[in-house]
Write an enzyme that holds these catalytic residues in place. Structure first.
Site, short mmCIF file in Angstrom:
data_model
loop_
_atom_site.label_atom_id
_atom_site.label_comp_id
_atom_site.label_asym_id
_atom_site.label_seq_id
_atom_site.Cartn_x
_atom_site.Cartn_y
_atom_site.Cartn_z
N CYS A 111 -13.27 40.65 -48.29
CA CYS A 111 -14.78 40.37 -49.11
C CYS A 111 -14.84 40.80 -50.19
O CYS A 111 -14.18 41.41 -51.03
CB CYS A 111 -15.27 40.88 -48.10
SG CYS A 111 -15.34 41.16 -46.20
N ARG A 153 -11.33 36.02 -52.10
CA ARG A 153 -11.59 36.78 -51.08
C ARG A 153 -11.95 36.87 -49.90
O ARG A 153 -11.97 37.97 -48.90
CB ARG A 153 -12.01 38.09 -52.03
CG ARG A 153 -11.14 38.70 -53.03
CD ARG A 153 -12.44 39.53 -54.03
NE ARG A 153 -12.04 41.14 -53.06
CZ ARG A 153 -10.75 42.09 -53.27
NH1 ARG A 153 -10.02 41.59 -54.18
NH2 ARG A 153 -10.90 42.71 -52.79
N GLU A 208 9.76 33.34 -47.24
CA GLU A 208 9.32 33.18 -48.76
C GLU A 208 8.37 31.75 -48.43
O GLU A 208 7.86 31.23 -48.19
CB GLU A 208 9.18 33.52 -49.47
CG GLU A 208 8.03 33.06 -50.60
CD GLU A 208 6.98 34.22 -50.75
OE1 GLU A 208 5.95 33.54 -50.62
OE2 GLU A 208 6.90 34.66 -49.60
N LYS A 212 -6.98 37.29 -49.74
CA LYS A 212 -6.24 37.18 -51.10
C LYS A 212 -5.40 38.87 -51.14
O LYS A 212 -4.46 38.84 -51.23
CB LYS A 212 -6.60 37.03 -52.07
CG LYS A 212 -5.85 37.35 -53.04
CD LYS A 212 -4.57 36.14 -53.66
CE LYS A 212 -4.00 36.12 -54.79
NZ LYS A 212 -2.35 35.12 -54.06
N HIS A 253 23.02 32.79 -33.27
CA HIS A 253 22.51 33.99 -32.53
C HIS A 253 21.33 33.63 -31.87
O HIS A 253 20.40 34.84 -31.16
CB HIS A 253 22.85 34.84 -33.11
CG HIS A 253 24.10 35.83 -33.05
ND1 HIS A 253 24.51 36.28 -32.70
CD2 HIS A 253 24.85 35.43 -34.57
CE1 HIS A 253 26.08 36.26 -33.32
NE2 HIS A 253 25.61 36.02 -34.60
N GLU A 293 1.17 29.34 -44.43
CA GLU A 293 0.25 29.55 -44.96
C GLU A 293 -0.93 28.59 -45.23
O GLU A 293 -2.34 28.33 -45.26
CB GLU A 293 0.39 30.08 -46.02
CG GLU A 293 0.99 31.97 -45.36
CD GLU A 293 0.87 32.85 -46.87
OE1 GLU A 293 0.68 33.82 -47.13
OE2 GLU A 293 1.63 32.14 -48.26
N ASN A 299 -16.69 46.09 -47.99
CA ASN A 299 -15.72 45.92 -47.19
C ASN A 299 -14.65 46.69 -47.34
O ASN A 299 -14.78 47.78 -47.55
CB ASN A 299 -15.18 45.09 -49.25
CG ASN A 299 -13.65 44.58 -48.79
OD1 ASN A 299 -12.94 44.19 -48.09
ND2 ASN A 299 -12.83 44.61 -50.18
N GLY A 300 -14.18 45.99 -45.64
CA GLY A 300 -13.44 46.97 -45.67
C GLY A 300 -13.90 47.04 -43.94
O GLY A 300 -14.70 46.22 -43.75
N LYS A 314 5.47 30.01 -46.92
CA LYS A 314 4.40 29.61 -48.14
C LYS A 314 3.76 27.82 -46.39
O LYS A 314 2.59 27.49 -46.92
CB LYS A 314 4.83 28.46 -48.83
CG LYS A 314 5.44 29.33 -49.96
CD LYS A 314 3.75 29.97 -50.18
CE LYS A 314 3.17 31.41 -50.97
NZ LYS A 314 3.84 32.97 -50.22
N TRP A 342 -15.03 38.21 -45.39
CA TRP A 342 -13.82 37.71 -44.08
C TRP A 342 -14.24 38.69 -43.84
O TRP A 342 -13.71 39.25 -43.19
CB TRP A 342 -13.10 37.99 -45.07
CG TRP A 342 -10.93 37.33 -44.69
CD1 TRP A 342 -10.77 36.45 -44.04
CD2 TRP A 342 -10.30 38.68 -43.74
NE1 TRP A 342 -9.96 36.19 -43.75
CE2 TRP A 342 -9.45 37.41 -43.40
CE3 TRP A 342 -9.84 40.25 -43.76
CZ2 TRP A 342 -8.38 38.18 -42.99
CZ3 TRP A 342 -9.03 40.33 -44.14
CH2 TRP A 342 -8.05 39.79 -42.43
#
Length: 614
Positions: free
Chosen positions: A2, A27, A487, A609, A510, A494, A101-102, A491, A75
């Site tokens: 947040c 955020r 990575e 973020k 495998h 996401e 926030n939290g 991306k 968020w």
């Protein structure tokens, strides 16, 4: 996580709050709200579900007037995204508001206690419990100073939280409390500011105060007072911010992510900076930020990180072991402290985090310090929690990264870790780099190679048309390019919401080979390194099973390029720097696929973020 902002001064508060929230919308964007103390002495609260634009539209005809206020962009953690669950939250009297926030871990027993006392709740959030607890404490002791009321409630909370509190009965002050997530304060000429990110404050002031865990701040036009939760005064010196507020704007690009991808050749130069002389090969211990003694005395290195930073740590493991010859492990920070890790004075624990505030990485480093291990942080934000916690700080100098999907933070981490590997080698062997060393020469031409890789943009946009309807994509690489495969897949997941996996190419037989058919796109990373022939063999197995192969190859490649359905040439640099170049087209490809699918590139669903709570 947040976004939090607060203002006290002589300006109209609403425009300041909205501007700050806009700079921190990355955020969280499930809902937003503000609270302003009006001329009538009452708290005026406006909230809206969804992105900040919904709140701004609601404020256009009816913006609260006043010069003191707080704002929040959310968020969701406790409670679904809705206007009822949006912050700020009020107590029963409507005279106290809280933004947060939290996570308040013990909110349920506190809520049951308040419900038993007759308090009614209007939301599903843990944050409202704090507001209602403050109101109940104020009613129980009407003459008690509000600062004492706040401290009394803080003493009852457990969890990780950044709280900002405003009371209409003390309209000249904003209170901010920190236990975990970041809180930064700013002081201007006759005005004070609060935020969860320095970016929100840069248009107004560059003199910033970063709160530590257990700090309670009282912010007024006269200044900032900081105490512990027990009321003991604490000294917190201001720091001068060096970031330009303009650098946090889009600069003409359609998305922050594209702007940040384009900035990478420049920020890599900033990251190298004065850490090493390209003329002499000599490292500066001060510029590296890592005391040489830490590297000279350790027997092994343990890297802790999350997400994209964990992928950077995997590349760092290859380099630290190959170059510096130090045994290196890489752990998810979220698992590290829960598995009884074995570290001590001879183990260097390296935490990697763009924000420097990632809750799991902070906790992992705290656990390492508890066991007596020396620590280093690879961070992008000076003054962050990790930067203040560790014994050495290796700064990445990427500047503000607004897009939720990390790009320039990742490549600067890769460069920083490559420098760390060669720095450690020099410290441990006493043999410096020679000016003609191929790594040093390649480091000098790295920005040019990165710019050349970015010229693939048009070809990647064309390729995105064939990938936009994919359901699954498999990325394959070996050695240092296995983490780059991870990575690249991350991306794509996401920001385009396409399922993608990264795999070591040698592991394909495998299990994942069972997925390959004409409908599966396989992206193969085939730089001309020591493992090239191995990768080529693995990619032949893809084509033998009718897989659609997209290959990223070195200049002059004929073998892999001829078998691929699409082959794109990536500039070649020293193998220890090649991941920095190889990842750029994967970032651009994900960007273009997401755009073609109509996805929100900068603010993908369900992501934030900076993950500042567990």
């Amino acid at each position: 996580m947040c976004g939090i902002v607060g203002y006290v001064g002589s300006r109209p508060a609403t425009p300041v709050l909205i501007d700050g929230l806009r700079r921190m919308e990355y955020r969280g964007y499930d809902s937003a709200g503000i609270a302003v103390i009006g001329a009538d002495g009452a708290l005026h609260v406006k909230r809206a579900e969804g992105k900040l634009g919904n709140l701004a539209a609601r404020l256009t005809p009816d913006a609260p007037e006043g010069t003191v206020g707080i704002g929040h962009t959310r968020w969701a953690t406790h409670g679904r995204p809705s206007e009822e669950n949006a912050h700020p939250h009020r107590d029963a009297s409507g005279r106290i508001v809280v933004i947060h926030n939290g996570i308040i871990e013990n909110f349920l027993p506190l809520k049951r206690e308040l419900l038993a006392a007759g308090v009614s709740f209007a939301s599903e959030t843990d944050t409202e419990v704090v507001a209602q607890a403050l109101g109940a404490a104020r009613r129980a002791a009407p003459g008690r100073p509000f600062a004492e009321v706040v401290r009394g409630v803080l003493a009852r909370l457990t969890g990780m939280y950044a709280l900002v509190i405003l009371s209409a009965d003390e309209p000249e002050a904003i209170y901010a409390a920190k236990w975990g997530p970041p809180i930064v304060l700013g002081q201007g000429d006759g005005e004070g500011f609060v935020a969860s990110d320095p970016t929100a404050l840069l248009p107004w002031t560059r003199d910033l105060v970063f709160l530590e865990d257990g700090d309670l701040a009282r912010v007024t036009v006269a200044g900032i007072e900081v105490t512990g939760f027990d009321g003991t005064p604490r000294a917190r010196a201001p720091r001068r911010a060096t970031w330009d507020a303009v650098s946090a704007e889009k600069g003409g690009y359609p998305h922050f992510m594209l702007k940040e991808i384009a900035e990478q050749p420049t920020v890599v130069v900033e990251t190298v900076g004065h850490k090493i002389s390209l003329e002499t090969g000599r490292f500066s211990e001060d510029a590296m930020g890592v005391p040489a003694r830490l590297l000279a005395e350790v027997e092994r290195i343990h890297v802790v990180a999350c997400g994209t930073s964990w992928h950077a740590g995997l590349v760092g493991k290859f380099l630290l072991e190959e170059v510096a010859r130090v045994p290196t492990e890489v752990d998810y920070a979220s698992e590290f402290r829960y598995r009884a890790p074995i570290v001590g004075p001879r183990t260097l624990v390296v935490g990697i985090s763009q924000s420097g505030e990632t809750a799991d990485t902070v906790a992992a480093l705290q656990e390492a310090k508890r066991q007596g291990a020396p620590t280093v942080g690879v961070v992008n934000v000076p003054g962050s929690a990790i930067a203040r916690l560790v014994d050495g700080v290796l700064a990445t100098h990427a500047g503000p990264e607004i897009g939720v999907a990390s790009t320039k933070a990742f490549t600067t981490q890769l460069v920083a870790l490559a420098l760390l590997a060669y720095y450690a080698k020099g410290v441990r062997t006493g043999v410096p780099l020679e000016p003609a060393d191929p790594f040093l020469v390649s480091l000098g031409r790295l920005p040019a190679a990165m710019r050349k890789a970015l010229e693939l943009d048009h070809a990647l946009e064309k390729l995105s048309r064939t990938l936009q309807d994919s359901r699954d994509v498999l990325y394959l690489g070996r050695g240092t390019h296995f983490p780059i495969a991870l990575e690249g897949a991350l991306k794509l997941k996401e920001i385009s919401y396409i399922h993608a996996e990264g795999y070591p190419a040698g592991e394909m037989k495998h299990g994942p080979i069972a997925l390959i058919d004409r409908d599966l796109t396989v992206i193969g990373l085939a730089p001309r390194d020591a493992l090239y022939e191995k990768v080529a063999s693995n990619l032949r197995e893809v084509k033998a099973r009718d897989g659609r192969l997209v290959a990223f190859v070195a200049p002059g490649d004929e073998d892999v390029a001829e078998m691929a359905d699409v082959a794109l040439t990536v500039p070649e640099v020293h193998p220890h720097l090649q991941p920095v170049v190889s990842v750029l087209p994967l970032q651009l490809l994900a960007y273009h696929v997401a755009r073609r699918r109509g996805c929100d590139v900068d603010q993908p669903r369900n992501l934030a973020k900076s993950v500042t709570v567990e």
